[in-house]
Design an enzyme around this catalytic site. Structure first.
Site, PDB file in Angstrom:
ATOM      1  N   HIS A  38       0.863  -1.186   0.000  1.00 58.56           N
ATOM      2  CA  HIS A  38       0.000   0.000   0.000  1.00 58.56           C
ATOM      3  C   HIS A  38       0.898   1.234   0.000  1.00 58.56           C
ATOM      4  O   HIS A  38       2.141   1.113  -0.054  1.00 58.56           O
ATOM      5  CB  HIS A  38      -0.944  -0.025   1.213  1.00 58.56           C
ATOM      6  N   HIS A  41       4.105   1.283   2.085  1.00 57.49           N
ATOM      7  CA  HIS A  41       5.269   0.587   1.517  1.00 57.49           C
ATOM      8  C   HIS A  41       5.900   1.411   0.397  1.00 57.49           C
ATOM      9  O   HIS A  41       7.115   1.473   0.267  1.00 57.49           O
ATOM     10  CB  HIS A  41       4.850  -0.771   0.931  1.00 57.49           C
ATOM     11  N   SER A 190      -2.084   0.110   6.665  1.00 60.47           N
ATOM     12  CA  SER A 190      -1.611  -1.207   7.070  1.00 60.47           C
ATOM     13  C   SER A 190      -2.289  -2.239   6.180  1.00 60.47           C
ATOM     14  O   SER A 190      -3.459  -2.074   5.817  1.00 60.47           O
ATOM     15  CB  SER A 190      -2.011  -1.464   8.530  1.00 60.47           C
TER      16      SER A 190
END
Ligand code: PAF
Length: 284
Positions: A38, A41, A190
């Site tokens: 996501h 990252h 997350s």
């Protein structure tokens, strides 16, 4: 011009390629992930690029060793194809998709344990979790031998434990910690947010709101007794229908609990939102 994206699943092949690139003078960055990428990252990949990395190796591996027996290893979201496309678009130059069998050979029996910073907070609630994290990260360091490795501040305790492991075991790698990326609502990004229903997603906004409360208290008063602030935070989380796992204020380097909120302190929390465990933190 963008380089072609290389993919590896064999640790030895990646190790050989990284060694050749290092030998040729390339600066190598490692971005360790468990995939289902996501924006959080992608910000780690961007941070590696900003640090001048010539090769950015993203590892995508749901590491079985860091999950407890009753945790979500099996159901952890996975999407290799989408991850590959996102890595390519974000400017990664290599993606490592190992399998549990080629990371943990038959009879695997070597683990790394950090014994102080990993003891409390998530370490106390998830026995063996940081042993699994340290072990896989050390293996990735040995395979990639990166000049730098980027981790997210969202996993505040993890970053502290890894920095300590790097110091204690003389790993030749710079650790870069990149800021938390949040959804417009304030919810920290997350991969586990995919478990949340619409109603849970709305309630989960209370995590970041509660942390902002601590920040506002310190901004207004300079230093604040933790006991009183903690009570307000717990009340706010419970009002949103969340079940508190822990809410702690710690020294941001040593993770030792503190009694007063002030600069240099981090507030860390973990809550259950239905069946999903969420963590968040703020450094004051
Ligand atoms: O933060 C994570 O996604 C994981 O704990 C890590 C660092 C990739 C190790 O498996």
């Amino acid at each position: 011009m963008k380089k072609a994206l290389k993919t590896f699943s064999d640790p030895q092949k990646l190790q050989k390629w990284c060694a050749a690139r290092r030998e040729a003078g390339a600066r190598i960055a490692l971005v360790p992930t468990m995939g289902y990428l996501h924006e959080g990252h992608l910000s780690l990949i961007a941070a590696a690029r900003k640090k001048g990395a010539d090769e950015i190796v993203v590892s995508v591996f749901v590491n079985p060793v860091q999950f407890g027996p009753n945790e979500d290893y099996e159901k952890y979201p996975r999407d290799e194809k989408a991850d590959l496309a996102k890595c390519r678009a974000a400017g990664a130059t290599a993606v490592f998709f190992p399998t549990p069998a080629n990371m943990y050979l038959d009879g695997y029996s070597t683990y790394i344990t950090e014994e102080t910073l990993a003891a409390g907070l998530c370490g106390a609630r998830r026995p063996g979790h940081f042993r699994g994290v340290c072990t896989v990260v050390a293996k990735l360091f040995n395979i990639v031998h990166p000049h730098l490795a980027v981790f997210g501040q969202k996993d505040f305790q993890q970053a502290a434990v890894i920095k300590r492991m790097v110091r204690d075991l003389n790993f030749d790698v710079q650790i870069v910690v990149s800021p938390i990326v949040r959804e417009p609502s304030g919810l920290a990004r997350s991969s586990r947010n995919t478990y949340l229903s619409d109603d849970e997603r709305t309630r989960a906004v209370a995590l970041s709101q509660a942390l902002r409360l601590a920040k506002a208290d310190v901004a207004a008063e300079g230093s604040v007794p933790w006991r009183a602030c903690r009570a307000k935070i717990v009340k706010m989380l419970e009002k949103a229908g969340l079940t508190v796992d822990y809410v702690e204020a710690v020294d941001s380097e040593t993770l030792a609990p503190v009694k007063t909120l002030a600069k240099g302190v981090a507030v860390l929390l973990a809550v259950w939102c239905g069946k999903t465990r969420l963590i968040d933190n703020i450094e004051l």
